[in-house]
Design a protein around this motif. Structure first.
Motif, short mmCIF file in Angstrom:
data_model
loop_
_atom_site.label_atom_id
_atom_site.label_comp_id
_atom_site.label_asym_id
_atom_site.label_seq_id
_atom_site.Cartn_x
_atom_site.Cartn_y
_atom_site.Cartn_z
N UNK A 1 0.90 -0.98 -0.04
CA UNK A 1 0.45 0.09 -0.10
C UNK A 1 0.76 1.66 -0.11
N UNK A 2 2.20 1.71 0.50
CA UNK A 2 2.89 1.84 0.59
C UNK A 2 2.98 2.34 -0.20
N UNK A 3 3.81 1.92 -1.14
CA UNK A 3 3.96 1.67 -2.68
C UNK A 3 3.13 2.59 -3.68
N UNK A 4 1.75 2.40 -2.77
CA UNK A 4 0.96 2.67 -4.03
C UNK A 4 0.50 1.35 -5.32
N UNK A 5 0.33 0.54 -4.53
CA UNK A 5 0.22 -0.67 -5.75
C UNK A 5 0.69 -0.52 -6.62
N UNK A 6 2.46 -0.22 -6.85
CA UNK A 6 2.63 -0.28 -8.17
C UNK A 6 3.76 -1.41 -7.78
N UNK A 7 4.08 -3.13 -6.51
CA UNK A 7 4.63 -3.42 -7.26
C UNK A 7 3.86 -4.66 -6.94
N UNK A 8 5.27 -6.11 -6.95
CA UNK A 8 4.33 -7.43 -7.44
C UNK A 8 4.07 -7.45 -5.86
N UNK A 9 2.90 -8.17 -5.79
CA UNK A 9 1.98 -8.69 -4.96
C UNK A 9 3.57 -10.12 -3.79
N UNK A 10 3.76 -10.74 -5.41
CA UNK A 10 3.96 -12.20 -4.51
C UNK A 10 5.51 -12.40 -3.59
N UNK A 11 6.75 -11.17 -4.64
CA UNK A 11 8.12 -10.76 -4.23
C UNK A 11 7.83 -10.10 -2.58
N UNK A 12 6.91 -8.98 -2.40
CA UNK A 12 6.56 -8.16 -1.45
C UNK A 12 6.20 -9.17 -0.34
N UNK A 13 4.88 -9.94 -0.78
CA UNK A 13 4.43 -10.78 1.03
C UNK A 13 6.83 -11.71 1.08
N UNK A 14 7.00 -12.15 0.55
CA UNK A 14 8.24 -12.49 0.75
C UNK A 14 9.18 -12.07 1.09
N UNK A 15 9.26 -10.82 0.58
CA UNK A 15 9.93 -10.11 1.44
C UNK A 15 9.41 -10.05 3.01
N UNK A 16 8.10 -9.74 3.44
CA UNK A 16 7.88 -9.67 4.97
C UNK A 16 8.47 -10.67 5.36
N UNK A 17 7.95 -12.30 4.55
CA UNK A 17 8.71 -13.42 4.80
C UNK A 17 9.49 -13.64 5.90
N UNK A 18 10.34 -13.33 4.94
CA UNK A 18 11.80 -13.52 5.30
C UNK A 18 12.97 -12.16 6.46
N UNK A 19 11.43 -11.14 6.87
CA UNK A 19 12.34 -10.31 7.76
C UNK A 19 12.58 -10.45 8.73
N UNK A 20 11.62 -11.20 9.07
CA UNK A 20 12.16 -11.94 10.61
C UNK A 20 13.40 -12.71 10.88
N UNK A 21 13.35 -13.44 10.09
CA UNK A 21 15.26 -14.45 9.66
C UNK A 21 15.72 -13.08 9.71
N UNK A 22 15.61 -11.88 9.51
CA UNK A 22 16.81 -11.20 9.36
C UNK A 22 17.49 -10.52 9.98
N UNK A 23 16.77 -10.00 11.61
CA UNK A 23 17.21 -9.86 12.92
C UNK A 23 17.17 -10.84 13.47
N UNK A 24 17.10 -12.45 13.21
CA UNK A 24 17.55 -13.76 14.09
C UNK A 24 18.86 -13.41 13.50
#
Lengths: 641, 252, 215
Positions: free
Chosen positions: A102-125
């Motif tokens: 939504x922040x990207x005003x719906x100009x990004x690919x859903x699947x990529x962004x979802x994956x980004x959110x998925x791996x975000x937690x592993x980054x912190x660890x």
């Protein structure tokens, strides 16, 4: 140019797992037979290089500075997002995904962004395990803050130096692999060209900045992690060496360039104060939580801020956006500041600044409270401007900060050239038309630590590559091409500087053209004019630029000249991209596309796509479109009234 | 308020590593006091370019005091007279019209000069490569909150981790020692449970590498701390000494 | 071998300097305590000296060990001085010390060498003085010489400087540096050297000015 995003099938939450399972692997014993080149050692590059080397590949890494630790990721202040939901405030992977898209005003690919959110937690660890000193609560758990208007506290931080600490973590991991002999580190190298063999990226040509030598490096895959192109505007918050050259060379070899006009402009920077200025400094956005933005009501009011009575001040954000006031999103704040200055109401010696006033906050909360909150920022501001925001209002102005556009990549982060990958800011993938605060660090590390290795394995596992070496014709040709280009850059330099211009003069001219015509608010007339003006600057550059020194030594003017030459070419697709996108979205207002209230109007019917530019040889660049479809979220219009 | 000043600059010019260098004198007029030191050098370089002379080579990148790329000795002091700033954050308002500034590169046996003010600091990278990290591979790490770390401990680690690797400590140490740099990384990791696992090996390896690079010996002269743009304390050196001593007595 | 690696490393050398420095400092404490008896009376001082010399084995072991410690301190110190000079000589056209009160740390080798010179003269003058003359007389006779006493006082000033950096530096090298004790250590490394100066310098002053003429 075929744009196949290769987004895996299945429900959103399972795509990444499905994809990893479907991807081919490389046997651990065989990995050492493969070579990967990584260009750039920011968060994405350093983490990718370390990860690939840990898995057993031979990696060659290139950076422009004297040490991989100096890449510009180091300057990121605020933090890194992750969907850990440690604060129990309703965050989730889906919410982070939704906020980002939504922040990207719906100009990004859903699947990529979802994956980004998925791996975000592993980054912190991962970063915690590396010894990144994240801020902690008194009980010893990780601290979080809410950042950039997010309604949940999901941002992890290490004081105001989160980028530095994350980068030093990745740099440590990279250093460990250098020690282990699996990474060969090439510092002070500038990438000049991608070398294609049979249509596949098989290496690069680089220039040794110390000796001036052109070098060929052969590999099985090439990964670009070369950052953004904000310096096309000359003045930006980017580092001086940040450039588009690597990405632009890839484009010229056939890689598609996506959404080049998507540039983020940050509203709270220290204004320009002279034409000698080399760089703009960002002040944290948090200042808008307590500062009130205003300009004098009358044009050309030169009185000191303290002498302007309340009735003659225009708190334009509060007046225009009563519900959000000074906390409107970055693009809205930026655009309005420029609008006020264009109306002649700007302040400061250049008239290109607006006030950010803490007087009300100080009288409400007391000097101590305000100083405790913002003291370090105030000191930083005072160090640069010699003015104390506790006493007189701060002056701010928008500045180019981040570029969402970049090399087009598929779900595996591969460009349209097989074997050429792009990660971090230099690809276009995850931020759409606008990036949320604290998401750049997340994306760089997601690409580098958790995505690129499986993509590389799949590419190597599915393609049979022939043995070649740097004596092969394509490498020779590339080297020769780069040498020729340098010779052309230096051709005006005989006979002294009289009647010629310097690299910086041209760069400043280009920067002004882009800022004035292809900045926050755009219209067809100005863009068209810029498109006509641009070749003139280019011609002036090639006909008149004077570069002292020669090519076989340290020659910083020559380095800059090469980069400016690429910016000059690149600016064309930026302007063209802005011209063809006849909608307002994300960071940009297209003046022809506004609501009745003068707000940005997105046009999903016609522009819900990624614009991808293909190099057209001597002809005009060709536009391709990757349609964006939203299966899992429904695009909505933003409103801040 | 901004005003302008005139300066005489004496800058170390050296065409390449093997050449002999010397101080060259330049005059520069109408320098705005709002300029940063590096912008002043930019102006000088534009002027030299237009006169057909070779511009001064100097390292710089982020220009906001975090990348650690810039640095020079200004009138005998690393990063110039202001406390806790890098050269790019030093503004010309701290100088007076008519001043003569002597600008020399950071010098150390371990930092060969490449050209003018531009030096090779890769020795610092090699110190980090010898052990300045936690040996974890990507993936499979425990949850970030699995090991609580006292906030104070994390803050101390952050104090040490703020090092930007500019080399000012080495350049201003009377003995050209790299103790502050090395101790900052060792301290950061010694303060965190994640780093303590291989703390002893790290201390031994990093000190050995530091010694082999040709840095001098620390004699506790404290100059490093005084010029560090990030205010890194020599308390970190004390911590390194402790770490090293226990490592030597039990592992060495 | 680990020990050789240790003592040849930069931190190792520093630790050797600190450890030997600490031992020398402890010796100074005992020496100061013994010498302080001078202020009581010549008889007490003579008794102390006689008592000490009635244990020749202890004195022999003690002074040999002390000599060894001293030699190591001097040897490693000189080696460091030599190594550091090689690095630092004529590095900059303009160089400036930023640290305030850096005089003591900058002059460590020189104050150290001066104290060494003093030691040689001191040992020849007192330790190897004729055995048949009471030590209290030797002290009075020698220090009554104005220039000899002045030399002593100068040496003690050098020692005070040497210690004011040395004590702090020794603690820092041993890793003793904590915000809570910072001020205490700073004061200690000023007070203790002054204490030594008062005792040793006081003795020289006592005889030099003729106050102790009837000693």
């Amino acid at each position: 140019m075929e744009l196949n995003a290769r987004v895996p099938a299945g429900p959103l939450a399972e795509k990444w797992d499905n994809h990893r399972f479907a991807n081919k692997l490389v046997n651990p014993a065989n990995r050492r037979k493969y070579r990967a080149i990584v260009v750039g050692t920011g968060l994405a590059g350093a983490s990718a290089a370390a990860t690939l080397a840990e898995q057993g590949y031979q990696v060659q890494v290139f950076c422009i500075q004297d040490s991989p630790r100096r890449a510009h990721s180091i300057a990121a202040q605020g933090g890194i997002n992750a969907a850990k939901s440690y604060q129990n405030d309703g965050d989730s992977v889906f919410r982070l995904f939704y906020d980002t898209i939504k922040g990207g005003d719906f100009r990004a690919r859903e699947a990529n962004v979802y994956r980004l959110a998925q791996v975000s937690n592993e980054i912190i660890d991962q970063c915690v395990a590396q010894g990144v000193p994240f801020a902690r609560e008194y009980g010893g758990t990780l601290a979080n803050r809410s950042f950039g208007g997010a309604q949940v506290s999901r941002t992890f931080y290490a004081r105001g130096q989160t980028g530095q600490q994350l980068l030093l973590g990745a740099y440590g991991a990279l250093s460990r692999q250098i020690k282990a002999g699996r990474v060969a580190m090439f510092t002070r190298r500038e990438m000049m060209d991608v070398v294609l063999v049979d249509g596949r990226a098989r290496g690069i040509t680089s220039r040794n900045i110390i000796t001036g030598e052109m070098e060929s490096h052969v590999a099985d895959v090439v990964i670009l992690a070369t950052g953004g192109y904000g310096n096309v505007y000359f003045l930006s918050t980017n580092a001086m060496a940040s450039n588009v050259t690597a990405a632009w060379r890839a484009y010229r070899c056939g890689a598609g360039f996506a959404n080049p006009s998507f540039v983020q402009i940050h509203p709270t920077c220290i204004p320009v104060h002279g034409d000698y200025q080399s760089k703009l400094t960002l002040m944290s956005e948090s200042l808008r939580n307590d500062g009130r933005v205003w300009v004098p009501k009358n044009q050309g009011d030169l009185r000191k801020p303290a002498d302007i009575p309340e009735a003659e001040r225009d708190y334009y954000l509060e007046n225009k956006y009563p519900s959000f006031g000074n906390l409107v999103p970055r693009d809205v704040a930026s655009r309005n500041a420029k609008e006020q200055c264009d109306l002649g109401k700007g302040v400061g010696s250049t008239g290109l600044a607006v006030y950010l006033d803490f007087a009300d906050a100080i009288s409400r909360d007391g000097r101590e409270t305000i100083f405790k909150k913002y003291g370090n920022l105030f000191q930083m501001y005072e160090k640069i401007t010699d003015s104390n925001p506790m006493v007189e209002p701060m002056m701010i102005y928008p500045a180019v900060h981040y570029t969402m556009g970049g090399l087009w990549v598929d779900y595996d982060l591969m460009t349209t050239i097989p074997g050429l990958f792009a990660i971090g800011e230099c690809n276009f993938s995850d931020h759409g038309a606008n990036r949320l605060g604290a998401s750049a660090l997340m994306q760089g590390l997601a690409d580098g630590y958790f995505i690129i290795a499986t993509a590389v394995a799949n590419y190597l596992g599915t393609n049979k590559l022939e043995q070649i070496n740097e004596h092969a014709a394509p490498f020779l040709d590339s080297r020769r091409g780069c040498e020729d280009r340098i010779a052309r850059l230096l051709k005006n330099s005989g006979g002294g500087p009289a009647g010629k211009c310097t690299v910086d003069e041209i760069h400043k001219e280009l920067g002004r053209l882009m800022w004035d015509n292809c900045g926050m608010a755009r219209n067809a007339t100005d863009l068209q004019a810029a498109l006509e003006e641009l070749p003139k600057i280019g011609k002036k550059f090639w006909d008149h630029v004077y570069i002292p020194g020669n090519t076989r030594e340290i020659n910083q003017s020559l380095e800059r000249a090469g980069r400016v030459a690429d910016f000059l070419e690149f600016a064309e697709i930026m302007i063209r991209d802005a011209l063809t996108r006849e909608e307002s979205c994300g960071c940009h207002l297209r003046e022809e596309s506004q609501t009745e209230e003068g707000e940005a109007k997105r046009d999903d019917a016609n522009y819900s796509h990624v614009s991808v530019w293909e190099h057209g040889g001597d002809g005009a660049p060709k536009l391709h479109k990757e349609p964006l479809s939203f299966e899992f979220v429904t695009p909505s219009q933003r409103s801040y009234k | 308020m901004s005003s302008s000043i005139n300066l005489t600059l004496k800058i170390w010019r050296q065409p390449h590593s093997d050449a002999l260098g010397s101080l060259e004198t330049y005059t520069l007029d109408h320098i705005s006091t709002d300029m940063s030191f590096l912008e002043m050098l930019d102006v000088l370089n534009e002027k030299l370019t237009k006169e057909g002379k070779d511009p001064v080579a100097f390292d710089h990148d982020c220009r906001e005091g975090i990348c650690g790329m810039c640095g020079a000795i200004v009138d005998g002091v690393a990063h110039g007279p202001e406390k806790e700033v890098t050269l790019c954050q030093l503004h010309m308002r701290h100088f007076k019209s008519g001043d003569t500034l002597v600008i020399e590169p950071f010098r150390s046996r371990a930092f060969p000069i490449k050209k003018d003010l531009l030096i090779d600091r890769s020795a610092l990278d090699r110190i980090i490569q010898s052990g300045g990290y936690v040996s974890v591979n990507t993936g499979g790490t425990p949850d970030g909150n699995s090991i609580p770390i006292p906030a104070k401990q994390a803050e101390l680690a952050m104090d040490a981790a703020a090092c930007i690797g500019c080399g000012a400590c080495v350049a201003s140490c009377p003995n050209g020692a790299a103790m502050l740099f090395t101790s900052a990384k060792i301290s950061q990791l010694a303060l965190l449970p994640q780093g303590q696992v291989e703390g002893k090996e790290r201390a031994l390896a990093m000190v050995a590498q530091m010694d082999s690079e040709g840095f001098g010996n620390c004699t506790n002269a404290r100059e490093c701390e005084a010029v560090c743009p990030k205010g890194i304390s020599i308390r970190n050196i004390a911590r390194l000494n402790r770490e090293y001593l226990t490592a030597v007595l039990s592992e060495g | 071998m680990w020990f050789v690696r240790f003592v040849t490393s930069s931190i190792g050398k520093k630790l050797v300097m600190a450890a030997t420095g600490l031992l020398l400092f402890l010796f100074l404490l005992t020496h100061a305590a013994g010498n302080a008896t001078i202020f009581m009376s010549s008889a007490v001082f003579q008794d102390y000296a006689d008592e000490l010399h009635s244990h020749p084995l202890i004195v022999l072991v003690f002074s040999s060990a002390l000599l060894a410690v001293l030699l190591v301190h001097i040897g490693v110190g000189l080696y460091l001085f030599y190594e550091n000079r090689a690095v630092s000589n004529n590095r900059y056209v303009v160089s400036k010390r930023v640290v305030k009160n850096s005089l003591a740390s900058a002059t460590m080798p020189y104050t150290g060498l001066f104290v060494l010179l003093f030691l040689v003269i001191h040992i020849f003058g007192f330790t190897f003085s004729p055995k048949d003359v009471p030590i209290s007389s030797t002290v009075r006779d020698m220090l009554s010489n104005f220039f000899y006493a002045l030399f002593y006082i100068t040496a003690f000033i050098a020692l005070t400087f040497h210690l004011s950096h040395g004590l702090w530096s020794m603690l820092q090298t041993f890793g003793v540096n904590h915000p809570r004790y910072e001020l205490f250590i700073a004061r200690l490394s000023l007070v203790l050297p002054l204490f030594f100066f008062l005792i040793f310098g006081g003795i020289a002053f006592y005889f030099m000015t003729g106050l102790g003429a009837n000693y």
